[in-house]
Structures are given as structure tokens and as C-alpha cells.
Design an enzyme around this catalytic site. Sequence first.
Site, PDB file in Angstrom:
ATOM      1  CG  HIS A 151      -1.723 -11.056   1.267  1.00  0.00           C
ATOM      2  ND1 HIS A 151      -2.223 -11.859   0.262  1.00  0.00           N
ATOM      3  CD2 HIS A 151      -1.653  -9.808   0.733  1.00  0.00           C
ATOM      4  CE1 HIS A 151      -2.461 -11.132  -0.817  1.00  0.00           C
ATOM      5  NE2 HIS A 151      -2.114  -9.880  -0.561  1.00  0.00           N
TER       6      HIS A 151
ATOM      7  CG  ASP B 234       0.071  -6.946  -0.515  1.00  0.00           C
ATOM      8  OD1 ASP B 234      -0.576  -7.578  -1.371  1.00  0.00           O
ATOM      9  OD2 ASP B 234      -0.374  -6.684   0.622  1.00  0.00           O
TER      10      ASP B 234
ATOM     11  CB  SER C 110      -2.095  -7.588   3.759  1.00  0.00           C
ATOM     12  OG  SER C 110      -1.128  -6.736   3.167  1.00  0.00           O
TER      13      SER C 110
ATOM     14  CG  MET D 150       2.858  -3.403  -4.405  1.00  0.00           C
ATOM     15  SD  MET D 150       1.876  -2.004  -3.819  1.00  0.00           S
ATOM     16  CE  MET D 150       0.754  -2.839  -2.688  1.00  0.00           C
TER      17      MET D 150
ATOM     18  CG  ASP E 155      -5.651  -8.265  -1.332  1.00  0.00           C
ATOM     19  OD1 ASP E 155      -5.774  -7.486  -0.360  1.00  0.00           O
ATOM     20  OD2 ASP E 155      -4.585  -8.425  -1.952  1.00  0.00           O
TER      21      ASP E 155
ATOM     22  CG  HIS F 247      -1.196  -9.839  -4.257  1.00  0.00           C
ATOM     23  ND1 HIS F 247      -2.063  -8.873  -3.779  1.00  0.00           N
ATOM     24  CD2 HIS F 247      -1.387  -9.854  -5.601  1.00  0.00           C
ATOM     25  CE1 HIS F 247      -2.734  -8.337  -4.774  1.00  0.00           C
ATOM     26  NE2 HIS F 247      -2.342  -8.900  -5.898  1.00  0.00           N
TER      27      HIS F 247
ATOM     28  CG  MET G  64      -6.880  -7.504  -6.929  1.00  0.00           C
ATOM     29  SD  MET G  64      -6.058  -7.739  -5.346  1.00  0.00           S
ATOM     30  CE  MET G  64      -6.030  -6.071  -4.671  1.00  0.00           C
TER      31      MET G  64
ATOM     32  CG  MET H   3      -0.232  -6.267  -6.851  1.00  0.00           C
ATOM     33  SD  MET H   3      -0.774  -5.394  -5.374  1.00  0.00           S
ATOM     34  CE  MET H   3       0.162  -6.307  -4.155  1.00  0.00           C
TER      35      MET H   3
HETATM   36  C1  DX5 Z   1      -3.477  -3.798  -2.030  1.00  0.00           C
HETATM   37  C2  DX5 Z   1      -2.905  -5.061  -1.455  1.00  0.00           C
HETATM   38  C3  DX5 Z   1      -3.631  -5.541  -0.264  1.00  0.00           C
HETATM   39  C4  DX5 Z   1      -3.641  -4.577   0.896  1.00  0.00           C
HETATM   40  C5  DX5 Z   1      -4.979  -4.686   1.523  1.00  0.00           C
HETATM   41  O1  DX5 Z   1      -3.090  -3.634  -3.337  1.00  0.00           O
HETATM   42  O2  DX5 Z   1      -2.919  -6.100  -2.406  1.00  0.00           O
HETATM   43  O3  DX5 Z   1      -3.170  -6.808   0.136  1.00  0.00           O
HETATM   44  O4  DX5 Z   1      -2.671  -4.819   1.867  1.00  0.00           O
HETATM   45  O5  DX5 Z   1      -5.076  -3.731   2.517  1.00  0.00           O
HETATM   46  P1  DX5 Z   1      -6.479  -3.424   3.213  1.00  0.00           P
HETATM   47  O6  DX5 Z   1      -6.958  -4.673   3.855  1.00  0.00           O
HETATM   48  O7  DX5 Z   1      -6.141  -2.350   4.191  1.00  0.00           O
HETATM   49  O8  DX5 Z   1      -7.418  -2.943   2.142  1.00  0.00           O
HETATM   50 ZN    ZN Z   2      -2.522  -8.131  -1.689  1.00  0.00          ZN
END
Ligand code: DX5
Ligand code: ZN
Length: 228
Positions: free
Chosen positions: A32, A34, A8, A36, A174, A65, A136, A67
Site C-alpha cells: 500500500h 500512500d 502501508s 499525499m 485503512d 492510495h 478510511m 490523498m
Molecule cells: C493514513 C494512510 C494509511 C496509514 C495507515 O492516511 O492512508 O495508509 O499508513 O497507518 P496505520 O496502520 O499506522 O494507521
Molecule cells: Zn492509505
Amino acid sequence: MGVQISPSILSADFTDLAGEVARIAPAADWVHVDVMDNHFVPNLTIGLPVVERLAEVSDLPLDVHLMIADVDRWAPDYADAGAGSVTFHVEASTAPVRLARTLREHGVRAGMALRPATAIEPYADLLAELDMLLLMTVEPGFGGQAFLDLVLPKIRAARELVKGRDLDLWIQVDGGVAAETVERCAEAGADVFVAGSAVYGADDPAAAVQGLRQQAMAATASSWWGRP
Ligand code: DX5
Ligand code: ZN
């Protein structure tokens, strides 16, 4: 398909995303991404323009991903932006079956994510519509959180469903996935591993990816579901 690692970039240097992807490209299967929106989760990251440009410069396929709220409206645009896989949260979707079908029509792998408190059982009958299930292992929103062991039975239940129905469905984890936790995930039934801080917090991110891969492969080989 076997074990796959999807680092990620949430934990990478956002001022040099192309360079950060290049650091993991020799070792990783996906990158990956993210997304948001500060509505579905209390954090804000990147959106379509950045994903479009990343898709152009990345040697790895993008594992996006989402969110975000109103995901039925926005997810197809991320497919068109050049992603290889687009994952939406079922909690944010009003029509997950229609959305999964739309994503496949747009030429990407369709992923569906569940927060830690969302049960898998109500969705058992729609798994054939999906290419990946994301379970998750932290509450979504931030990198660097502690892994939630309470999700392990759900990973196992998902793997039992996939095995029992002979589905071609990847099971992704994740959140808090690191050297200390990756084996538990693999043993339970995960086969795609997202890791942010464990990869980008390491001096050598590519070596960290290889380390996670080796641990996951060994744990899978001796697991209840991965044994030949
Ligand atoms: C959190 C993200 C993850 C995040 C994971 O909401 O979806 O992808 O980057 O980070 P780590 O591996 O540090 O928990
Ligand atoms: Zn993620």
C-alpha cells in the site's frame, strides 16, 4: 478472493523502500503506497517518480492510495506508472464515475475512498463502476492514529450493498488496523486490510502480516456475512 493484507510503507524506512517491500513480500498480497500532496491532507509523502521506481523493484503489486487534490487529473498517471490498483478519494474528484472508468481503461483496478465522515449511501449506485471501496478508519494523512469505531456501521452497510447486489467489489479498511481492531473490521464486512504501524512497527513484519491474516480469516469465517 478472501482476506488480503496490504501493508502501508508509510511506516517503513523511506531511505530503503525496496528493502522494506522485500521484508513483507513473502507474506503480503499488496504493498500500500500512500501519496499525499499537502493539499487534500496536511502531509506530504511521495509522488510519481517514486511510485514508478517502486513498481519496477517490487515483487508485490502496488495498491496506490491517492490523498491528493485534483485527482481526476493525476490518477491515470499513477495507473501508467505501474500500479495494480489506484484509489482516489471521492471528496477530491469532480467526476468519480468517469475517473473510475478511465482507471479501468488504463488497466488497473479502480478504487474509491471515503473519509470517515463521508456517507456511503449517495454512492450506492456507482459501486458497480469500482473494483474496491476504501473506507478510511482514521482521518487520512498520518500513520499511527487510533482506529475509529464509528466507521464500523458503514463497513457493514457497504457489505450489505455488495451482498445484496452480488457485486464483485473488495472492501478495504485503512487506519489503525492492528491485532486489536482487525477482527472488528472483518466481522463488519472488510476483506482487504491496510496496516502500517502494526506491520512495520513489528520486529518481524512478515510475521505481523500473517498474524493479521489469521485473525481476519477467523473473524470472517464466523461473521454474519462470511459464514458459508
Ligand atoms: C493514513 C494512510 C494509511 C496509514 C495507515 O492516511 O492512508 O495508509 O499508513 O497507518 P496505520 O496502520 O499506522 O494507521
Ligand atoms: Zn492509505
